[in-house]
Design a protein around this motif. Sequence first.
Motif, short mmCIF file in Angstrom:
data_model
loop_
_atom_site.label_atom_id
_atom_site.label_comp_id
_atom_site.label_asym_id
_atom_site.label_seq_id
_atom_site.Cartn_x
_atom_site.Cartn_y
_atom_site.Cartn_z
N GLY A 180 0.67 -1.22 0.02
CA GLY A 180 -0.10 -0.06 -0.20
C GLY A 180 0.82 1.08 -0.26
O GLY A 180 2.24 1.40 -0.05
N TYR A 181 0.46 2.54 0.37
CA TYR A 181 0.72 3.48 0.21
C TYR A 181 1.38 4.43 1.62
O TYR A 181 3.09 4.52 1.55
CB TYR A 181 -0.31 4.92 -0.28
N ALA A 182 0.77 4.16 2.52
CA ALA A 182 0.91 5.01 4.13
C ALA A 182 0.14 3.59 4.97
O ALA A 182 -0.73 3.09 4.62
CB ALA A 182 0.73 5.72 4.39
N PRO A 183 1.27 3.01 5.93
CA PRO A 183 0.43 1.93 7.17
C PRO A 183 -0.02 2.71 8.11
O PRO A 183 -0.87 1.83 8.51
CB PRO A 183 1.53 1.09 7.67
N LEU A 184 -0.47 4.20 8.12
CA LEU A 184 -1.15 4.89 8.40
C LEU A 184 -1.72 6.02 8.09
O LEU A 184 -1.01 7.05 7.69
CB LEU A 184 -0.10 4.98 10.40
N THR A 185 -2.80 6.24 8.61
CA THR A 185 -3.75 8.04 7.90
C THR A 185 -4.23 8.57 9.39
O THR A 185 -4.92 7.69 9.94
CB THR A 185 -4.22 7.34 6.87
N LEU A 186 -3.46 9.74 10.05
CA LEU A 186 -3.90 10.53 10.31
C LEU A 186 -4.51 12.08 10.73
O LEU A 186 -4.05 12.14 9.94
CB LEU A 186 -2.17 10.46 11.23
N CYS A 187 -5.38 12.27 11.21
CA CYS A 187 -5.93 13.64 11.15
C CYS A 187 -5.06 14.67 11.46
O CYS A 187 -4.37 14.71 12.59
CB CYS A 187 -7.30 13.96 11.83
N ARG A 188 -4.51 15.68 10.99
CA ARG A 188 -3.65 16.64 11.03
C ARG A 188 -4.40 17.63 12.06
O ARG A 188 -3.85 18.25 12.88
CB ARG A 188 -3.25 17.79 10.18
N SER A 189 -5.37 17.62 12.05
CA SER A 189 -5.90 18.61 13.38
C SER A 189 -6.63 17.89 14.98
O SER A 189 -6.03 18.60 15.95
CB SER A 189 -7.94 19.29 12.66
N CYS A 190 -7.29 16.45 14.98
CA CYS A 190 -7.04 16.23 16.44
C CYS A 190 -6.39 14.80 15.99
O CYS A 190 -6.31 14.65 17.57
CB CYS A 190 -8.53 15.82 15.88
N GLY A 191 -5.61 14.48 15.66
CA GLY A 191 -4.85 13.38 15.89
C GLY A 191 -5.70 12.32 15.74
O GLY A 191 -4.78 11.18 16.35
N HIS A 192 -6.87 11.78 15.00
CA HIS A 192 -7.13 10.75 15.39
C HIS A 192 -6.78 9.34 13.94
O HIS A 192 -6.10 10.32 13.10
CB HIS A 192 -9.20 11.28 14.82
N ARG A 207 -3.34 4.05 -2.34
CA ARG A 207 -3.72 5.47 -3.00
C ARG A 207 -4.42 4.71 -4.18
O ARG A 207 -4.77 5.36 -4.56
CB ARG A 207 -2.25 6.07 -3.31
N PHE A 208 -3.99 4.28 -4.88
CA PHE A 208 -3.65 3.12 -6.31
C PHE A 208 -5.17 3.33 -6.85
O PHE A 208 -6.42 3.31 -7.39
CB PHE A 208 -2.57 1.98 -6.78
N ARG A 209 -5.77 2.13 -5.70
CA ARG A 209 -7.72 1.50 -5.62
C ARG A 209 -8.11 3.08 -4.52
O ARG A 209 -9.24 2.62 -5.08
CB ARG A 209 -7.41 0.57 -4.76
N ARG A 210 -7.60 3.87 -3.74
CA ARG A 210 -7.88 4.64 -3.35
C ARG A 210 -8.83 4.71 -2.35
O ARG A 210 -10.23 4.68 -2.05
CB ARG A 210 -9.45 5.50 -4.40
N ARG A 211 -8.34 4.10 -1.55
CA ARG A 211 -9.21 3.21 -0.27
C ARG A 211 -8.41 2.29 0.61
O ARG A 211 -7.31 2.59 0.86
CB ARG A 211 -10.05 0.96 -1.21
N LEU A 236 -6.66 14.91 6.39
CA LEU A 236 -6.23 12.93 6.46
C LEU A 236 -5.00 13.45 6.20
O LEU A 236 -5.01 13.61 4.84
CB LEU A 236 -7.22 12.08 6.59
N MET A 237 -3.79 13.02 6.66
CA MET A 237 -2.49 12.60 6.06
C MET A 237 -1.82 11.10 6.62
O MET A 237 -2.32 10.55 7.37
CB MET A 237 -1.71 13.45 6.43
N PRO A 238 -1.31 10.71 5.22
CA PRO A 238 -0.81 9.57 5.18
C PRO A 238 0.36 9.93 5.81
O PRO A 238 1.31 10.50 6.77
CB PRO A 238 0.20 9.11 3.93
N CYS A 239 1.31 8.69 6.90
CA CYS A 239 2.10 8.67 7.75
C CYS A 239 2.68 7.16 7.65
O CYS A 239 2.44 5.99 7.58
CB CYS A 239 2.13 8.41 9.04
N GLY A 240 4.39 7.70 7.20
CA GLY A 240 5.04 6.15 6.73
C GLY A 240 5.10 5.98 5.68
O GLY A 240 4.36 6.26 4.78
N PRO A 241 6.10 5.07 5.13
CA PRO A 241 6.15 4.21 3.98
C PRO A 241 5.11 3.05 3.79
O PRO A 241 6.00 2.72 4.29
CB PRO A 241 7.90 4.42 3.10
#
Length: 389
Positions: A180-192, A207-211, A236-241
């Motif tokens: 996949g694209y990133a092992p974790l997706t995190l909210c920049r505003s609240c840390g969710h 990302r390729f499958r947008r899921r 929401l932002m991706p964290c890690g590779p």
Amino acid sequence: LPEIALTQAFLDRFTGRFGVRPAEWHSGVSTRRRARVLEGVARGEVKVVAGARSALFLPFADLGLTIVDEEHDPAYKQEDGVAYHARDMAVVRARFAHAPILLASATPSIETEVNARRGRYGRLALPERFGGAKVPGLAPIDLRREGPARGRWIAPRLAEEVNETVETGGQALLFLNRRGYAPLTLCRSCGHRMRCPSCSAWLVEHRFRRRLACHHCGYQAPVPDTCPGCGAKDSLMPCGPGVERLQEEVQALFPNARSLVLSSDLTGGIERMRAEPEAVARGEVDVVIGTQLVAKGHNFPGLALVGVVDADVGLGHGDPRAAERTFQLVHQVAGRAGRGAAEGRGFIQTHMPEHPVMQALVKGDRAAFYETEIRAREEAHLPPFGRMA
Ligand SMILES: [Zn+2]
Ligand SMILES: [Zn+2]
């Protein structure tokens, strides 16, 4: 064989060497073809079967020899439905048939190594690599001292090596065991943190499958526009590779290089998984970015450089088999390089170069690894010295 190692190239090599074409047996074989193989095996007309796990259940009329290749491979463990370990099952089956069995591996499982040390299994050693090829040495890259800039994953020294390799016409493999694209997706505003609703594991962005996908239970959902925690938009932002993200970095660093991701979750199924390694073998790709899929059996004659992007993945999460798995994977991946004319080179990026697993890998000291790991398992009463709950 582990299913994915059952390639056309393997079947051709086997036929060339022994003059008999093995009957294939795996999930990609049609029902009609399976029926014919089954009948041929029962009648003793099929002399050799090259198969995945389920080949063990074929009604061999006169089983003379079983070979479990890459016997340490976790793919032999069947966990859906009836749980069994195909390697252990093969040992039992061979015993019933009073036939010899060969467990083959450059990095045997701890269980098998212990059985050999105790004299329960005989040991056949192949000290030389096939064809006289040299296993590449592995140089550590200490990410604490010479890591890449934030948000990047390829250290400058590794990038330089990749560049030089590609410019001189060689192929490079970057190994990262994260789909996949990133092992974790995190909210920049609240840390969710985006977690799986059924098993609470982190959701992995594809990302390729947008899921967002759960790699544990298979749950999937589209990437939401707003944060489920605070409702912020586009926060929401991706964290890690993951390998998909690593490919972006490769494309930015080496814009002229042809890159390819080899990962088990790409669309196109087993056919594509077989076709793409063949394209790599023909030299149609400069930089391969791969998960553990690339560790298995492929022969890439042009591969001159292997870079392990994060050798620490899996270590330090309390998984008792993590050290063994890391050692086996990295050792196998490094062995992909230097099979052709060129001598291979390898680099491992790690935050803990002093870890016994990294030390054993850097020194190419298999014996030291088994000593340390067997002692650690024995002291902690872990398998094969005790049972896990
Ligand atoms: Zn889940
Ligand atoms: Zn939020």
